[in-house]
Design a protein around this motif. Structure first.
Motif, PDB file in Angstrom:
ATOM      1  N   SER A 191      48.350  77.014  50.090  1.00 46.68           N
ATOM      2  CA  SER A 191      49.587  77.756  49.846  1.00 46.68           C
ATOM      3  C   SER A 191      49.875  78.701  51.000  1.00 46.68           C
ATOM      4  O   SER A 191      51.021  78.865  51.410  1.00 46.68           O
ATOM      5  CB  SER A 191      49.495  78.514  48.525  1.00 46.68           C
ATOM      6  OG  SER A 191      48.492  79.495  48.609  1.00 46.68           O
ATOM      7  N   MET A 192      48.805  79.289  51.569  1.00 49.52           N
ATOM      8  CA  MET A 192      49.006  80.155  52.738  1.00 49.52           C
ATOM      9  C   MET A 192      49.570  79.332  53.900  1.00 49.52           C
ATOM     10  O   MET A 192      50.521  79.745  54.565  1.00 49.52           O
ATOM     11  CB  MET A 192      47.673  80.801  53.118  1.00 49.52           C
ATOM     12  CG  MET A 192      47.739  81.822  54.224  1.00 49.52           C
ATOM     13  SD  MET A 192      48.697  83.302  53.837  1.00 49.52           S
ATOM     14  CE  MET A 192      47.573  84.185  52.739  1.00 49.52           C
ATOM     15  N   ALA A 193      48.991  78.155  54.125  1.00 46.40           N
ATOM     16  CA  ALA A 193      49.472  77.298  55.218  1.00 46.40           C
ATOM     17  C   ALA A 193      50.939  76.925  55.002  1.00 46.40           C
ATOM     18  O   ALA A 193      51.738  76.939  55.932  1.00 46.40           O
ATOM     19  CB  ALA A 193      48.609  76.039  55.315  1.00 46.40           C
ATOM     20  N   ARG A 194      51.285  76.643  53.761  1.00 47.76           N
ATOM     21  CA  ARG A 194      52.670  76.264  53.467  1.00 47.76           C
ATOM     22  C   ARG A 194      53.613  77.436  53.726  1.00 47.76           C
ATOM     23  O   ARG A 194      54.662  77.282  54.341  1.00 47.76           O
ATOM     24  CB  ARG A 194      52.782  75.808  52.016  1.00 47.76           C
ATOM     25  CG  ARG A 194      54.149  75.228  51.675  1.00 47.76           C
ATOM     26  CD  ARG A 194      54.303  75.062  50.176  1.00 47.76           C
ATOM     27  NE  ARG A 194      54.077  76.352  49.510  1.00 47.76           N
ATOM     28  CZ  ARG A 194      53.419  76.492  48.356  1.00 47.76           C
ATOM     29  NH1 ARG A 194      52.916  75.457  47.753  1.00 47.76           N
ATOM     30  NH2 ARG A 194      53.253  77.687  47.832  1.00 47.76           N
ATOM     31  N   ASN A 195      53.229  78.614  53.260  1.00 50.53           N
ATOM     32  CA  ASN A 195      54.084  79.788  53.473  1.00 50.53           C
ATOM     33  C   ASN A 195      54.282  80.056  54.955  1.00 50.53           C
ATOM     34  O   ASN A 195      55.388  80.391  55.390  1.00 50.53           O
ATOM     35  CB  ASN A 195      53.482  81.022  52.808  1.00 50.53           C
ATOM     36  CG  ASN A 195      53.478  80.895  51.301  1.00 50.53           C
ATOM     37  OD1 ASN A 195      54.176  80.042  50.755  1.00 50.53           O
ATOM     38  ND2 ASN A 195      52.701  81.716  50.625  1.00 50.53           N
ATOM     39  N   ILE A 196      53.205  79.911  55.712  1.00 51.17           N
ATOM     40  CA  ILE A 196      53.323  80.140  57.156  1.00 51.17           C
ATOM     41  C   ILE A 196      54.264  79.109  57.763  1.00 51.17           C
ATOM     42  O   ILE A 196      55.084  79.426  58.619  1.00 51.17           O
ATOM     43  CB  ILE A 196      51.928  80.080  57.811  1.00 51.17           C
ATOM     44  CG1 ILE A 196      51.131  81.308  57.406  1.00 51.17           C
ATOM     45  CG2 ILE A 196      52.046  79.998  59.326  1.00 51.17           C
ATOM     46  CD1 ILE A 196      49.697  81.279  57.864  1.00 51.17           C
ATOM     47  N   PHE A 197      54.176  77.871  57.282  1.00 48.15           N
ATOM     48  CA  PHE A 197      55.058  76.828  57.809  1.00 48.15           C
ATOM     49  C   PHE A 197      56.524  77.182  57.565  1.00 48.15           C
ATOM     50  O   PHE A 197      57.339  77.174  58.492  1.00 48.15           O
ATOM     51  CB  PHE A 197      54.713  75.479  57.166  1.00 48.15           C
ATOM     52  CG  PHE A 197      55.742  74.412  57.406  1.00 48.15           C
ATOM     53  CD1 PHE A 197      56.036  73.989  58.697  1.00 48.15           C
ATOM     54  CD2 PHE A 197      56.419  73.832  56.350  1.00 48.15           C
ATOM     55  CE1 PHE A 197      56.992  73.011  58.918  1.00 48.15           C
ATOM     56  CE2 PHE A 197      57.375  72.857  56.559  1.00 48.15           C
ATOM     57  CZ  PHE A 197      57.659  72.445  57.849  1.00 48.15           C
ATOM     58  N   PHE A 198      56.837  77.530  56.331  1.00 44.20           N
ATOM     59  CA  PHE A 198      58.243  77.837  56.036  1.00 44.20           C
ATOM     60  C   PHE A 198      58.688  79.111  56.756  1.00 44.20           C
ATOM     61  O   PHE A 198      59.758  79.164  57.358  1.00 44.20           O
ATOM     62  CB  PHE A 198      58.469  77.949  54.530  1.00 44.20           C
ATOM     63  CG  PHE A 198      58.529  76.613  53.848  1.00 44.20           C
ATOM     64  CD1 PHE A 198      59.574  75.741  54.125  1.00 44.20           C
ATOM     65  CD2 PHE A 198      57.545  76.214  52.967  1.00 44.20           C
ATOM     66  CE1 PHE A 198      59.638  74.489  53.527  1.00 44.20           C
ATOM     67  CE2 PHE A 198      57.595  74.960  52.360  1.00 44.20           C
ATOM     68  CZ  PHE A 198      58.640  74.105  52.645  1.00 44.20           C
ATOM     69  N   GLY A 199      57.844  80.143  56.694  1.00 44.87           N
ATOM     70  CA  GLY A 199      58.198  81.402  57.346  1.00 44.87           C
ATOM     71  C   GLY A 199      58.345  81.231  58.849  1.00 44.87           C
ATOM     72  O   GLY A 199      59.329  81.673  59.447  1.00 44.87           O
ATOM     73  N   GLY A 200      57.376  80.551  59.450  1.00 49.32           N
ATOM     74  CA  GLY A 200      57.402  80.363  60.904  1.00 49.32           C
ATOM     75  C   GLY A 200      58.610  79.560  61.349  1.00 49.32           C
ATOM     76  O   GLY A 200      59.271  79.892  62.333  1.00 49.32           O
TER      77      GLY A 200
END
Lengths: 457, 213, 143, 90
Positions: C8-17
């Motif tokens: 979930s952290m990786a996903r959030n970083i993907f969308f945020g980034g």
């Protein structure tokens, strides 16, 4: 095959391979025209043949992506496709529209085609890669939207995996950025700027999401590695792709009238662009090394690993080679660009579609993997095509370096055509490699017809 | 002397929700990477992008020292220094917030995070005034190479501050809801690490662009 | 390392980034568009130049030539062709004089049978492109 | 020292170092004694960076690989800046 509706992928894959063959035939014609200038002139001038070559590439990759989506999404979502009938209807619409477009290119002069298809109402034709007549462009939009509707509805009613999310995002991005192809102002500087919003944000942006999702799907299947692990990698890779690739668009803005600061922004961020491709290579090898099963489809594993390596070489290394502004000042618009374009498209997109076809087609034909004999032939085709592409790239790079030297760097720069004559040896060598590539492709097609003891599903 | 004692209330591995990232030298599970590994990969990527940017500036300056020095004189040194103090302090507030949450002191966590956000907002306000003065003077990205770098670097960093504030806002809301505590501070540490990175970058950016000549 | 890396952290970083860098790209695009009037010589885009761009497109010139380095690499760069041949008249004469059947053994440009008006338009377009501020590219007159 | 006080100490030191950097610029030291002042500022940035990395990011007790990566990044960037500064002197 777990879900009946996955079968709609079959015609897409077959069409993709057929159009791929067409693309390569025209590539051979183009290569010959480079050395025998009057070959087929004036029946098929270079610009027409090139248009067929590049447009077929785009169309067959789109067929590949759509087929891959139809195959992957039901399995990922654990449900049947929302509407298989729609998928089949779209296939025929897209194929007929694509075929008519190619026939149009070849049968009538381009200016006449433009007139016949309403280019005077909304002028969109005649820009590199976006040469399609207006009805074709509109058709692409309609087909893409209907396709996305079908896929999105399937995902919405089923399980939502990270692979589906990344794939969907890539496909939606593909459709959205294509809309910029309808924007064609009289101001060439503006035209060129937003033209890259289609071309760059496709191939160095959203298409890489599709690439990552497709590769991850196949890797899960052939290695049996835990989905959690693969999906985390997928997120890391696509994050790296977009944080370097979006601003990396700037490497196209150096010499087309945009402000000079793009030379810095573009250089800095595209210097980072090889990283995600490197990660992709490490990813593919890492997963295969950690595999928990021996999948009988060895050919698919080979294609998957090949995608990792060749996309890094073609897109990463050959891209970086000429992406920094001071270098690009001399190499921009030479055979160096052509070298990079060939290996990047082959290594990233051609190979990932072939990976998917290699994995899915045997299953769609009712077996886990093809017979040993068929796989051996397919692996031959892998090596023939890949090695041929490496040589095409090397010869074009050599041609490019010489061209830059003779035409741009030397004390007494030679005119374009004089410089071209000086490097024709490399064009001959490239044409030879192209023929080897064609042989590899024929082996690939033949491998579908080789019988032998099949491994049951 | 500076090693955390295993008995100290929050820093021991006992409370860590996630096991340590194992390395050969991990000597039991004493060594621990705070926060999520994913965030550290992202931080590395960001650091790399900034490194290329910083070095581009430094070497571009070396080719035209006179221009860079002359243009640098027009920058507001005080604004830069105040912003450094704001970011450093805000970072420290985040550390205090995490310490509070690790003691299950929810109210303390909320207070410190709010203070940290205030520091971040202060940074933005100072920067907006600074930009306004520059833009009023007709300075753009295309004025000269120094201003190209000055605006690019500070604006790139400015956007990171905004993103950091969004992250702090989410952390604040979650702390308020009681999502974090003695056994669940993993996400808080991840967000904190990102905010400290924003701070770290400014610590290099400030002397490089504003002071060194 | 299991667990220390959450999806979930990786996903959030993907969308945020992604959102972050896209906004940054939009901001730079905005500035670019602001700067364009100083660089693209839009005051010189007459109806004739616009018509010339239309000829450029409907003859698919970019299928062989490059323009500011973009296009095919089969035939010479044209952003500076007016400077290279010396005048608009020379450009017109070149286009007009292409043999229908090509030149034996050589790369040939098709004979497009353009009218005098169309020839003027394409030459005006190429002259306009020649004046655009493209950061001093190409390196020399040979393109 | 427990890491509670380590962070507080880091904060105080960071404030002091920032003040010193500011003074170097404001007093004209950066101008008159440019070379020593520049290297002093880079040194201060190194100290500040390490404080942030060790006591704020809490990498003091992190796995060596990560500590090395981040501190190594800082050292690399600062030394390359120093190199660039030095090449600009001529």
């Amino acid at each position: 095959m777990q879900y009946k509706s996955q079968a709609v992928a079959t015609p897409y894959f077959i069409a993709a391979i057929g159009l791929f063959a067409g693309q390569i035939l025209f590539g051979i014609v183009l290569g010959l025209q480079y050395v025998l200038g009057d070959f087929l002139f004036p029946a098929i001038p270079f610009n027409i043949a090139r248009m067929v070559h590049t447009n077929l590439l785009i169309v067959w990759l789109l067929f590949g992506f759509m087929g891959a989506a139809y195959y992957m999404i039901p399995e990922e979502s654990e449900t049947e496709l929302f509407s298989p009938k729609l998928a089949i209807a779209l296939f025929w619409i897209f194929l007929v529209a694509g075929a008519l477009t190619i026939v149009g290119y070849l049968a009538v002069p381009y200016a006449t085609l433009a007139q016949l298809t309403g280019n005077d109402l909304l002028a969109t034709m005649g820009r590199e890669f976006l040469e399609q007549p207006l009805p074709t462009k509109l058709g692409i939009v309609v087909v893409a939207l209907a396709f996305l509707f079908n896929i999105t509805m399937t995902v919405l009613k089923g399980r939502k995996t990270s692979i589906s999310i990344v794939m969907l995002l890539g496909l939606w991005g593909l459709a959205v950025f294509f809309l910029f192809s309808f924007y064609n102002p009289a101001n060439i500087v503006l035209d060129k700027f937003f033209w890259w919003w289609v071309v760059h944000l496709w191939v160095e942006g959203v298409w890489e999401l599709i690439l990552g999702a497709m590769l991850s799907f196949v890797l899960i299947k052939v290695t049996g590695v835990d989905r959690e692990v693969i999906e985390k990698w997928l997120y890391v890779i696509v994050t790296m792709t977009l944080i370097s690739g979006i601003i990396g668009t700037g490497h196209h803005f150096y010499w087309i009238g945009a402000p000079e600061y793009w030379q810095w922004w573009g250089s800095i961020f595209s210097a980072l662009e090889p990283i995600p491709f490197f990660a992709l290579t490490v990813f593919a090898f890492n997963m295969v090394n950690r595999r928990r099963r021996e999948h009988p489809n060895k050919a698919a594993v080979l294609w998957a690993l090949g995608t990792g390596v060749m996309s890094f070489l073609g897109a990463g290394v050959w891209g970086f080679l000429h992406t920094l502004a001071p270098v690009n000042y001399y190499t921009h618009g030479t055979q160096i660009t052509a070298a990079h374009g060939h290996m990047a498209f082959y290594g990233a997109y051609v190979m990932v579609v072939l990976t998917m076809i290699s994995y899915a087609m045997p299953i769609l034909r009712g077996r886990a993997a093809n017979s040993n004999k068929a796989q051996v032939l397919e692996m031959w085709s892998f090596w023939l095509m890949t090695v041929a592409m490496v040589f095409i790239t090397l010869f074009l790079t050599a041609a490019g370096i010489l061209q830059v030297w003779l035409q741009r760097v030397s004390e007494s720069p030679l005119p374009f055509m004089v410089a071209q004559d000086q490097i024709s040896l490399f064009y001959w060598l490239r044409e030879g490699s192209g023929v080897v590539f064609l042989i590899g492709l024929l082996c690939y097609i033949a491998s579908f017809f080789v019988r032998g003891e099949e491994k049951t599903a | 002397m500076s090693t955390a004692s295993p008995a100290s209330p929050a820093s021991g591995p006992v409370n860590a929700p996630q096991p340590a990232f194992p390395t050969e030298d991990s000597g039991a599970s004493r060594r621990r990477l705070p926060g999520d590994l994913a965030v550290w990969f992202f931080i590395l990527a960001e650091l790399l992008a900034f490194a290329v940017f910083f070095l581009s500036y430094a070497f571009a300056r070396a080719r035209d020292v006179a221009l860079f020095n002359a243009s640098q004189l027009t920058l507001d040194l005080n604004a830069g220094a105040i912003n450094t103090l704001l970011l450093v302090t805000s970072s420290w507030f985040v550390v205090r917030a995490i310490q509070a949450v690790k003691r299950d002191d929810k109210a303390g966590g909320v207070r410190w995070l709010a203070a940290a956000m205030l520091g971040g907002f202060g940074f933005l306000v100072v920067k907006v005034f600074e930009y306004a003065a520059k833009f009023d003077a007709g300075i753009t990205l295309s004025t000269n190479t120094f201003y190209m770098f000055y605006i690019s670097l500070t604006f790139f960093h400015f956007m990171h501050v905004i993103l950091g504030l969004v992250i702090l806002g989410v952390l604040l809301a979650n702390t308020w809801r009681g999502a974090y505590g003695r056994d669940a501070y993993h996400v808080l540490e991840s967000g904190g690490a990102y905010w400290h990175m924003v701070d770290l970058l400014w610590i290099i950016l400030f002397p490089l662009v504003y002071v060194m000549r | 390392m299991s667990g220390a890396f959450s999806k979930s952290m990786a996903r959030n970083i993907f969308f945020g980034g992604t959102a972050f860098f896209f906004f940054l790209f939009l901001a730079l695009t905005f500035d670019t568009i602001q700067q364009y009037p100083k660089r693209d010589m839009r005051q010189n885009i007459t109806p004739q130049v616009a018509a010339g761009k239309h000829i450029w497109e409907t003859r698919n010139c970019v299928g062989c030539h490059t323009l500011m380095g973009e296009g095919a690499y089969f035939a010479p760069e044209l952003a500076n062709v007016v400077a290279r041949l010396g005048s608009k008249e020379a450009v017109k004469a070149f286009i007009q004089s292409r043999p229908v059947e090509g030149i034996p053994g050589r790369r040939s440009m098709p004979q497009f049978n353009l009218t005098e008006e169309e020839l003027d338009a394409i030459a005006a377009f190429l002259e306009h492109v020649n004046t655009i501020n493209d950061a001093n590219w190409p390196p020399n007159v040979q393109g | 020292m427990s890491y509670y006080t380590a962070a507080n100490r880091a904060w105080i030191l960071l404030l002091l170092a920032t003040g010193l950097t500011w003074w170097l610029g404001e007093s004209g030291m950066a101008e008159s004694a440019s070379v020593p002042a520049a290297f002093l500022m880079l040194g201060l940035a190194l100290v500040k960076g390490v404080l942030v990395i060790y006591d704020f990011m809490e990498l003091r007790h992190a796995p060596r690989m990560w500590k090395l990566l981040i501190v190594g990044w800082l050292a690399f960037v600062l030394s390359m800046i120093a190199l660039a500064y030095w090449t600009g002197l001529r």
